[in-house]
Scaffold this motif. Structure first.
Motif, PDB file in Angstrom:
ATOM      1  N   UNK A 393       0.852  -1.197   0.000  1.00 57.59           N
ATOM      2  CA  UNK A 393       0.000   0.000   0.000  1.00 57.59           C
ATOM      3  C   UNK A 393       0.885   1.243   0.000  1.00 57.59           C
ATOM      4  N   UNK A 394       0.565   2.206  -0.865  1.00 60.36           N
ATOM      5  CA  UNK A 394       1.328   3.456  -0.937  1.00 60.36           C
ATOM      6  C   UNK A 394       1.043   4.294   0.313  1.00 60.36           C
ATOM      7  N   UNK A 395       2.070   4.575   1.082  1.00 55.19           N
ATOM      8  CA  UNK A 395       1.888   5.346   2.320  1.00 55.19           C
ATOM      9  C   UNK A 395       1.722   6.829   2.017  1.00 55.19           C
ATOM     10  N   UNK A 396       0.910   7.515   2.821  1.00 56.31           N
ATOM     11  CA  UNK A 396       0.723   8.949   2.638  1.00 56.31           C
ATOM     12  C   UNK A 396       1.684   9.713   3.557  1.00 56.31           C
ATOM     13  N   UNK A 397       1.671  11.040   3.381  1.00 51.27           N
ATOM     14  CA  UNK A 397       2.606  11.890   4.116  1.00 51.27           C
ATOM     15  C   UNK A 397       2.419  11.769   5.632  1.00 51.27           C
ATOM     16  N   UNK A 398       1.175  11.672   6.072  1.00 49.29           N
ATOM     17  CA  UNK A 398       0.893  11.610   7.509  1.00 49.29           C
ATOM     18  C   UNK A 398       1.443  10.315   8.124  1.00 49.29           C
ATOM     19  N   UNK A 399       1.281   9.207   7.391  1.00 46.12           N
ATOM     20  CA  UNK A 399       1.810   7.918   7.866  1.00 46.12           C
ATOM     21  C   UNK A 399       3.327   7.984   8.015  1.00 46.12           C
ATOM     22  N   UNK A 400       3.980   8.587   7.027  1.00 50.76           N
ATOM     23  CA  UNK A 400       5.440   8.703   7.058  1.00 50.76           C
ATOM     24  C   UNK A 400       5.894   9.648   8.166  1.00 50.76           C
ATOM     25  N   UNK A 401       5.169  10.746   8.342  1.00 52.17           N
ATOM     26  CA  UNK A 401       5.526  11.694   9.415  1.00 52.17           C
ATOM     27  C   UNK A 401       5.424  11.025  10.783  1.00 52.17           C
ATOM     28  N   UNK A 402       4.404  10.180  10.949  1.00 51.26           N
ATOM     29  CA  UNK A 402       4.227   9.456  12.212  1.00 51.26           C
ATOM     30  C   UNK A 402       5.341   8.424  12.391  1.00 51.26           C
ATOM     31  N   UNK A 403       5.633   7.685  11.314  1.00 55.39           N
ATOM     32  CA  UNK A 403       6.668   6.650  11.374  1.00 55.39           C
ATOM     33  C   UNK A 403       8.050   7.214  11.666  1.00 55.39           C
ATOM     34  N   UNK A 404       8.406   8.288  10.973  1.00 51.33           N
ATOM     35  CA  UNK A 404       9.722   8.914  11.145  1.00 51.33           C
ATOM     36  C   UNK A 404       9.768   9.833  12.364  1.00 51.33           C
ATOM     37  N   UNK A 405       8.589  10.097  12.982  1.00 51.21           N
ATOM     38  CA  UNK A 405       8.475  11.036  14.111  1.00 51.21           C
ATOM     39  C   UNK A 405       9.009  12.412  13.704  1.00 51.21           C
ATOM     40  N   UNK A 406       8.561  12.848  12.526  1.00 51.15           N
ATOM     41  CA  UNK A 406       9.050  14.126  11.985  1.00 51.15           C
ATOM     42  C   UNK A 406       7.871  14.858  11.354  1.00 51.15           C
ATOM     43  N   UNK A 407       7.342  15.881  12.038  1.00 54.12           N
ATOM     44  CA  UNK A 407       6.107  16.548  11.601  1.00 54.12           C
ATOM     45  C   UNK A 407       6.274  17.382  10.342  1.00 54.12           C
ATOM     46  N   UNK A 408       7.512  17.837  10.054  1.00 54.03           N
ATOM     47  CA  UNK A 408       7.715  18.688   8.875  1.00 54.03           C
ATOM     48  C   UNK A 408       8.251  17.905   7.677  1.00 54.03           C
ATOM     49  N   UNK A 409       8.213  16.585   7.752  1.00 53.05           N
ATOM     50  CA  UNK A 409       8.717  15.751   6.656  1.00 53.05           C
ATOM     51  C   UNK A 409       7.912  16.009   5.380  1.00 53.05           C
ATOM     52  N   UNK A 410       8.589  16.082   4.234  1.00 55.27           N
ATOM     53  CA  UNK A 410       7.908  16.288   2.940  1.00 55.27           C
ATOM     54  C   UNK A 410       7.938  14.988   2.150  1.00 55.27           C
ATOM     55  N   UNK A 411       6.847  14.690   1.446  1.00 53.32           N
ATOM     56  CA  UNK A 411       6.759  13.492   0.617  1.00 53.32           C
ATOM     57  C   UNK A 411       6.594  13.866  -0.850  1.00 53.32           C
ATOM     58  N   UNK A 412       7.359  13.215  -1.730  1.00 53.61           N
ATOM     59  CA  UNK A 412       7.202  13.341  -3.179  1.00 53.61           C
ATOM     60  C   UNK A 412       6.964  11.954  -3.756  1.00 53.61           C
ATOM     61  N   UNK A 413       5.995  11.845  -4.669  1.00 57.34           N
ATOM     62  CA  UNK A 413       5.735  10.573  -5.348  1.00 57.34           C
ATOM     63  C   UNK A 413       5.894  10.710  -6.866  1.00 57.34           C
ATOM     64  N   UNK A 414       6.376  11.863  -7.297  1.00 59.66           N
ATOM     65  CA  UNK A 414       6.621  12.129  -8.723  1.00 59.66           C
ATOM     66  C   UNK A 414       8.058  12.636  -8.836  1.00 59.66           C
ATOM     67  N   UNK A 415       8.900  11.907  -9.548  1.00 59.88           N
ATOM     68  CA  UNK A 415      10.330  12.242  -9.613  1.00 59.88           C
ATOM     69  C   UNK A 415      10.573  13.603 -10.253  1.00 59.88           C
ATOM     70  N   UNK A 416       9.731  13.994 -11.199  1.00 61.08           N
ATOM     71  CA  UNK A 416       9.920  15.297 -11.861  1.00 61.08           C
ATOM     72  C   UNK A 416       9.656  16.449 -10.882  1.00 61.08           C
ATOM     73  N   UNK A 417       8.704  16.250  -9.975  1.00 58.86           N
ATOM     74  CA  UNK A 417       8.410  17.286  -8.975  1.00 58.86           C
ATOM     75  C   UNK A 417       9.527  17.376  -7.937  1.00 58.86           C
ATOM     76  N   UNK A 418      10.067  16.231  -7.558  1.00 58.63           N
ATOM     77  CA  UNK A 418      11.205  16.238  -6.625  1.00 58.63           C
ATOM     78  C   UNK A 418      12.407  16.923  -7.261  1.00 58.63           C
ATOM     79  N   UNK A 419      12.684  16.577  -8.501  1.00 58.18           N
ATOM     80  CA  UNK A 419      13.812  17.170  -9.230  1.00 58.18           C
ATOM     81  C   UNK A 419      13.660  18.697  -9.300  1.00 58.18           C
ATOM     82  N   UNK A 420      12.465  19.148  -9.661  1.00 54.66           N
ATOM     83  CA  UNK A 420      12.206  20.586  -9.766  1.00 54.66           C
ATOM     84  C   UNK A 420      12.389  21.275  -8.409  1.00 54.66           C
TER      85      UNK A 420
END
Length: 456
Positions: A393-420
Motif C-alpha cells: 500500500x502506498x503510504x501517505x505523508x501523515x503515515x510517514x511523518x508518524x513513522x519517522x516522528x518528523x512533523x515537517x517531513x515532505x513526501x514526493x511521489x513524482x520524480x519530476x516534482x522532486x527534481x524541480x
C-alpha cells in the motif's frame, strides 16, 4: 581440460562478476537470464559470455558440465535447474561455490547489518596497496578493483558475508556457507523484514554464525552495538580469540577527520562515527593477518570510500552533494548524523528514497523513528510503481511523518516534482544528501551538480 560451469541468472550484480572472474581464471562459462541490465550486459558481452537470447533453455544443460551456479533471482521451477537435477549435475549456490573454491584458504568474513561493504573495502585497499596477494568477494564495485569477486591461488580470501537467503533451494543466510576462520561483526539492526519476520529471528542468524567459529578462530566484534556486545561477551567457544572494538579516536578540523594514533595525527577522507568504527574493525582484521598498524595507517590515508558510500558528486567551498547507499534505518541514521556532525554550521537537506520491501512496508515504518532528526530538512521519495510491484500500500505523508516522528517531513511521489523542487533550492552553506539503495528513477542530476559546483 578446463572446467565448465553454467550460470542460471547470470545477469545479477554479483553473479556476473563471479562469471567474469571465472573466465579470467580460465574456466569455460555459459549462462542464461530472463533480463540483463547494464552494466552487466556490456561486461558479459565484452567477455564473450552474454547469452544470445533472453530466457531459459534446458538444452544448454549438458552432462559435460562440472556444475551449475544458481542465482537468487531464479525460481525452483526454472526449466534449466530441473534439467540439471535430472542429469545429476552438481548445483551450487553462489556462497557454496565461493566456499568450494576457497577451502584451502584462510577465510575472513565481514558480517553485520551495516558497514560490511565499507569495512571490506578498507581491508582490500590496504592489502592491495601493500602488495599482498588475496582473493575477495565484496557487494559493490569499488575503486581500484575491476571485479567484485576474485578467485585465484592466493592464500587468503576476504568475504563480505551477507545474511540474506542463499538461493531458491536454500533458505538459509549466505554467510553460513563460508565457514570462516576469522569473523567480524559490525552491528545488528533489523533488516530484510520480508525474510526474517521478527527481530529475534533476525538476531538468531548472527548468533548461529558466531557459534560456527572454530576453536582456532578469531571473533572481532563492535562493542558499541549492544546486541553484538552481548553476543561477543557470551561467546563460550574454547580457544577462540575475542577482540572487541569501538570507534577509532579522532577529531574534526575544518570539515576534515583526523585520526589520533600513537605515531601522531593521520588525515583521512572518510568521516562519521560509523566509519570510525568500520576503520577500527578493518585495522584489527589487518592486524590478524600480519599487517602492522603502521602499514595500515600509511595506506588508509588514500582510501576514499566505497562506491555510493558518502560519495561526493559535486562540491564547492560552501556546499556538497552526497550520494549514499543508506536505506535501512540504522544506515540512514548513521549517514545523516555523520554529514551533519562533519559540517554542523551548514544546513543539511536529506532526501531518502524508500525502495526496499521493508522500507515500503507500513508495518515496518516505525523502525525509522528519529532516523533523520539531525537533518534541517527531511524529504521522502516514493515511486508508486515500485510500491505496486511489491504489492504494498502506498503510504501517505501523515503515515510517514508518524513513522519517522518528523512533523515537517515532505513526501514526493513524482520524480519530476522532486527534481524541480531540489533545483529550486539555494545551496549556499548547504549540503544535499541523496540516500537510497535504488536510483531515484535515473533522475538527471546535471543541473543540481552544476548549481553546487558553481557555488562560492
Amino acid at each position: 581440460m578446463s572446467k565448465k560451469y553454467h550460470f542460471i541468472a547470470i545477469g545479477g550484480a554479483v553473479m556476473h562478476n563471479l562469471a567474469l572472474s571465472m573466465v579470467k581464471k580460465g574456466y569455460l562459462v555459459t549462462g542464461s537470464d530472463d533480463e540483463i541490465y547494464e552494466p552487466s550486459r556490456t561486461r558479459l558481452e565484452k567477455a564473450g559470455i552474454l547469452p544470445k537470447e533472453k530466457g531459459w533453455f534446458p538444452e544448454k544443460i549438458s552432462e559435460d558440465l562440472d556444475g551449475i551456479i544458481l542465482g537468487m533471482h531464479a525460481r525452483q521451477e526454472n526449466p534449466e535447474l530441473i534439467r540439471a537435477q535430472e542429469l545429476g549435475i552438481p548445483v551450487y549456490s553462489f556462497p557454496e561455490f565461493i566456499y568450494n573454491q576457497s577451502k584451502e584458504k584462510k577465510r575472513i568474513v565481514i558480517s553485520g547489518s551495516h558497514g560490511k561493504t565499507s569495512i571490506t573495502a578498507i581491508i582490500l585497499h590496504v592489502l592491495k596497496s601493500e602488495g599482498i596477494d588475496f582473493d575477495y568477494l565484496i557487494g559493490a564495485q569499488i575503486e581500484g578493483f575491476d571485479l567484485m569477486v576474485k578467485l585465484s591461488d592466493a592464500p587468503i580470501i576476504i568475504i563480505e558475508g551477507d545474511e540474506y537467503l542463499t538461493s531458491p533451494l536454500d533458505r538459509k543466510p549466505k554467510f553460513f556457507h563460508y565457514k570462516h576462520d576469522i569473523l567480524l561483526m559490525s552491528g545488528i539492526a533489523w533488516d530484510h523484514f520480508n525474510v526474517f519476520p521478527t527481530f529475534e529471528n533476525y538476531v538468531e542468524q548472527f548468533e548461529k554464525l558466531v557459534e560456527m567459529t572454530p576453536p582456532t578462530g578469531t571473533f572481532i566484534y563492535c562493542e558499541k552495538d549492544p546486541i553484538v556486545k552481548r553476543i561477543g561477551e557470551g561467546c563460550q567457544i574454547a580457544g577462540v580469540k575475542l577482540q572487541p572494538y569501538n570507534s577509532h579516536p579522532s577529531n574534526i578540523e575544518g570539515g576534515k577527520t583526523i585520526l589520533q594514533t600513537e605515531k601522531g595525527e593521520i588525515p583521512i577522507h572518510i568521516f562519521g562515527d560509523h566509519n570510525l568504527q568500520n576503520l577500527q574493525g578493518a585495522l584489527y582484521i589487518c592486524n590478524s593477518i600480519g599487517v602492522s598498524a603502521e602499514t595500515f595507517y600509511k595506506h588508509i590515508q588514500s582510501f576514499k570510500g566505497a562506491a555510493k558510500r558518502q560519495e561526493i558528486l559535486a562540491s564547492s567551498d560552501s556546499s556538497i552533494l552526497y550520494r549514499d547507499f543508506a536505506h535501512a534505518p540504522s544506515k540512514l541514521k548513521a549517514t545523516v548524523e555523520a554529514v551533519k556532525n562533519q559540517f554542523p554550521e551548514r544546513k543539511l537537506i536529506a532526501v531518502q528514497e524508500l525502495h526496499t520491501y521493508s522500507s515500503l512496508n507500513k508495518e515496518f515504518i516505525d523502525n525509522y523513528a528519529h532516523t533523520i532528526d539531525m537533518a534541517d530538512e527531511a524529504i521522502i521519495y516514493l515511486n508508486p510503481k515500485a510500491v505496486s510491484l511489491k504489492k504494498l500500500e502506498l503510504m501517505d505523508e501523515e503515515t510517514l511523518r508518524t513513522g519517522f516522528r518528523r512533523k515537517d517531513l515532505k513526501l514526493f511521489t513524482d520524480i519530476s516534482l522532486l527534481k524541480a523542487y531540489l533545483e529550486e533550492q539555494t545551496y549556499l552553506h548547504t549540503n544535499l544528501l541523496l540516500m537510497s539503495s535504488g536510483n531515484y528513477d535515473d533522475m538527471d542530476l546535471t543541473i543540481l551538480k552544476n548549481k553546487i559546483n558553481q557555488k562560492r
